[in-house]
Motif scaffolding. Sequence first.
Motif, short mmCIF file in Angstrom:
data_model
loop_
_atom_site.label_atom_id
_atom_site.label_comp_id
_atom_site.label_asym_id
_atom_site.label_seq_id
_atom_site.Cartn_x
_atom_site.Cartn_y
_atom_site.Cartn_z
N ALA A 350 0.82 -1.21 0.00
CA ALA A 350 0.00 0.00 0.00
C ALA A 350 0.85 1.26 0.00
N PHE A 351 2.13 1.17 0.44
CA PHE A 351 2.96 2.36 0.59
C PHE A 351 4.01 2.47 -0.51
N GLN A 359 0.67 9.11 0.92
CA GLN A 359 -0.65 9.48 1.43
C GLN A 359 -1.29 8.32 2.21
N ALA A 360 -1.07 7.10 1.77
CA ALA A 360 -1.60 5.95 2.50
C ALA A 360 -0.97 5.85 3.89
N VAL A 361 0.35 6.11 3.97
CA VAL A 361 1.00 6.10 5.28
C VAL A 361 0.45 7.21 6.16
N LEU A 365 -1.09 7.26 10.01
CA LEU A 365 -0.49 8.08 11.06
C LEU A 365 -1.47 9.11 11.60
N ASP A 366 -2.26 9.71 10.72
CA ASP A 366 -3.25 10.68 11.18
C ASP A 366 -4.31 10.04 12.07
N THR A 367 -4.60 8.78 11.82
CA THR A 367 -5.63 8.07 12.59
C THR A 367 -5.09 7.54 13.90
N TYR A 407 11.25 4.34 2.98
CA TYR A 407 10.63 4.76 1.72
C TYR A 407 9.35 5.55 2.01
N ALA A 408 8.55 5.81 0.98
CA ALA A 408 7.31 6.60 1.09
C ALA A 408 7.60 7.97 1.72
#
Length: 434
Positions: A350-351, A359-361, A365-367, A407-408
Amino acid sequence: MRTETLRDFRVPVTEPAAPYAVSTGMPDEAPVYGEYPAYYEDDARTAAVPLQPGYAPQPPAPPAPPAPHHDPRQDPRHDPRHAPRQEEHLHAHGQGHPHPQAHAEADAEPVHTMSQGGPEEDEPDGYTPTYRDLPVIGSGALGGPGDTVQVQYVPQDVAGPGPLYVVGDVHGYLDELVTELRAQGLIDSEGRWSAGNARLWFLGDFTDRGPDGIGVIDLVMRLSAEAAAAGGYCKALMGNHELLLIGAKRFGDTPVVSGAGTATFQAAWLLNGGQRTDMERLQDVHLQWMSRLDAAVLEEGHLLLHSDTTAYLDYGDSIEDVNDTIHELLNRGDVDITWDLFRKFTKRFAFRDEETGPQAVRELLDTYGGSRVVHGHSPIPYLLGEVGTEDGDDSRGPEAVDGPHVYADGLAIAMDGGVTMAGKLLVVRLPLSD
């Protein structure tokens, strides 16, 4: 009168438990049952283990009566914290070991000195500290099913938590795990915890593909007790192969409905590297331990997960909710629910995409909090786009792995070094620089 006791460390015992599951696949395509197909895939209860037979905790020898005209509370000689332990008193007078069973096992399982820890404070008159043996699973230098051994508390003078380490996917490679833990100073030459108050997290996937998955689980279970006794801890997250092994044991050939038709846990487990020797040695205590592992944890700004997927968001808006929901689903004993849970844990990558990955990461993290995601599951050669095989036929990939992959946009750290593909089993201290 107040009596402080050491924490009661517990491990699960045999009892019926809930099942678990597995599957993989590309988006919008029917899933397959091999975890590493030719193409890339997308994205407690506890019960105390009995102590040694005939064991009874021995209180320390009572302090001598105070001298006349002195307040005993003002005389440090009568501080009960300085009183000799009962076992020291017995040895000094030639009365032998206070615990016969522990003495009988002394050659195989050395018992270390135990003393009361905790912050200093004024103790009330008559305070007497107590000592308690900590039962753990395993026997022998590297642990294993069998006898209960004794681990005693060793106080730490270092204030605050110790250094933080993470371990990538082990997949049954016990010898490689022991080598790496020794190299980091986490265990000694006999395989015992030697890192004091250090903190160690395993990111899941202990079994399958490699030769001794049960041996890996036994070692982690034993180190958990030894680390806790030394003031640190050794903990583990749930991986998709934990779900797969439990599902194979509990559900066997019970059919489940999947996107590719009818499947079974037994068939999926064998296809994904299940070892028959692991199944033969698998005990209820292992099943119970695996079923109670958490799926996510936040440590010093690091969001630790097994899988590089956003599927965790399906189970709650907080880490606590995610772990509680997954445990509740496992306890239902529903084959289709647990199969779906395993399918989601098996998603990956996903990352990885340069545009959508960061954005997936950030969504995770925001959640759940944190500044970086640390995960296992997807071998680093696959994340780098190097097409290798599990047998290490492609020398460009696994052999080149010598550390984690950041990465990401620096938001994700991959920890699966590809030990199943002749790569490297990673044990790394955090925080990690780019």
